[in-house]
Design a protein around this motif. Structure first.
Motif, PDB file in Angstrom:
ATOM      1  N   SER A  97     -25.729 -22.214  95.239  1.00  0.00           N
ATOM      2  CA  SER A  97     -27.072 -21.901  94.719  1.00  0.00           C
ATOM      3  C   SER A  97     -27.342 -20.401  94.604  1.00  0.00           C
ATOM      4  O   SER A  97     -28.393 -20.004  94.098  1.00  0.00           O
TER       5      SER A  97
ATOM      6  N   VAL B  92     -29.092 -18.594  83.460  1.00  0.00           N
ATOM      7  CA  VAL B  92     -28.966 -19.354  84.698  1.00  0.00           C
ATOM      8  C   VAL B  92     -30.354 -19.808  85.127  1.00  0.00           C
ATOM      9  O   VAL B  92     -31.304 -19.035  85.113  1.00  0.00           O
ATOM     10  N   ALA B  93     -30.466 -21.059  85.518  1.00  0.00           N
ATOM     11  CA  ALA B  93     -31.756 -21.614  85.925  1.00  0.00           C
ATOM     12  C   ALA B  93     -32.251 -20.949  87.204  1.00  0.00           C
ATOM     13  O   ALA B  93     -31.461 -20.504  88.043  1.00  0.00           O
ATOM     14  N   LEU B  94     -33.557 -20.885  87.357  1.00  0.00           N
ATOM     15  CA  LEU B  94     -34.142 -20.333  88.568  1.00  0.00           C
ATOM     16  C   LEU B  94     -33.939 -21.311  89.728  1.00  0.00           C
ATOM     17  O   LEU B  94     -33.665 -22.494  89.531  1.00  0.00           O
ATOM     18  N   LEU B  95     -34.072 -20.803  90.934  1.00  0.00           N
ATOM     19  CA  LEU B  95     -33.937 -21.630  92.128  1.00  0.00           C
ATOM     20  C   LEU B  95     -35.019 -22.710  92.102  1.00  0.00           C
ATOM     21  O   LEU B  95     -36.199 -22.419  91.897  1.00  0.00           O
ATOM     22  N   SER B  96     -34.619 -23.959  92.295  1.00  0.00           N
ATOM     23  CA  SER B  96     -35.580 -25.047  92.187  1.00  0.00           C
ATOM     24  C   SER B  96     -35.601 -25.975  93.398  1.00  0.00           C
ATOM     25  O   SER B  96     -36.517 -26.776  93.558  1.00  0.00           O
TER      26      SER B  96
ATOM     27  N   HIS C 221     -28.549 -19.012  91.360  1.00  0.00           N
ATOM     28  CA  HIS C 221     -29.943 -19.337  91.054  1.00  0.00           C
ATOM     29  C   HIS C 221     -30.905 -18.417  91.818  1.00  0.00           C
ATOM     30  O   HIS C 221     -31.973 -18.069  91.304  1.00  0.00           O
TER      31      HIS C 221
ATOM     32  N   THR D  23     -33.651 -15.980  90.132  1.00  0.00           N
ATOM     33  CA  THR D  23     -35.054 -15.936  90.552  1.00  0.00           C
ATOM     34  C   THR D  23     -35.494 -14.507  90.844  1.00  0.00           C
ATOM     35  O   THR D  23     -36.577 -14.078  90.432  1.00  0.00           O
TER      36      THR D  23
END
Length: 207
Positions: free
Chosen positions: A79, A63-67, A82, A86
């Protein structure tokens, strides 16, 4: 990427159905010049096997980090995965590594928490005492409480939230990269003895 993985799986299955495969060679005597006897695999078994591998591959996608900071409540809820990614990254990456990325994630997480309509965190003198030596420790505390809240139906329980926040501080401290802190080492000792939660409850109790 995933379809490529599925094609790779299918190619392996085709490979096991060729004459060059040892499994089939055991069933074929070249001297007889006869075709090997096929190995019958039930279609349901094969389908289940393919589905298992396919969905497992998707489950392993990181899962992508919070951006970015959401704007609506629905976007905040979406979100959350994410945010947890993070926090996991922060807990598993020593603070003296990828410093710029740490700083970036701290800022994004703080902005998310400031505007979150679902997560509520209570700061008290106990928290400040154990985070004053290094301001990043406060962010780690907030991260730990946030993780607890998101994994427990947005709980506002002060005892459990405070304990979770302090545990996050300890985990990141133990990763290294920070100056020794007697206050945090005391917390680690309490945790190792299984007394942290009771100690926190005593500290939070009104005098």
């Amino acid at each position: 990427m995933k379809w490529g993985l599925l094609r790779s799986i299918l190619s392996k299955l085709v490979e096991y159905s060729t004459l060059s495969n040892p499994i089939f060679q055991r069933h074929w005597n070249p001297a007889r010049q006869t075709e090997p006897k096929p190995i019958n695999i039930p279609k349901t078994t094969l389908t289940a096997f393919l589905l298992m591998l396919f969905f497992q591959a998707f489950a392993q996608e990181p899962v992508a980090l919070l951006s970015k900071i959401p704007k609506t409540k629905e976007e905040f809820i979406e979100s959350e995965k994410h945010v947890l990614a993070t926090i996991a990254w922060m807990e598993n990456t020593p603070i003296n590594e990828q410093k710029d990325k740490h700083t970036e994630q701290y800022g994004i997480l703080m902005s998310w928490l400031t505007n979150s309509p679902t997560v509520t965190i209570e700061l008290n003198t106990l928290v400040m005492k154990y985070t004053q030596k290094n301001e990043a420790m406060l962010i780690f505390f907030l991260a730990g409480w946030t993780k607890y809240a998101l994994e427990n139906d947005y709980s506002k329980d002060v005892l459990h939230g405070t304990s979770a926040g302090l545990r996050c501080v300890m985990r990141i401290y133990q990763k290294g990269g920070l100056e020794k802190d007697k206050q945090i080492q005391k917390l680690i000792s309490l945790e190792e003895k299984g007394k942290l939660k009771d100690w926190v409850a005593g500290q939070l109790a009104p005098e």
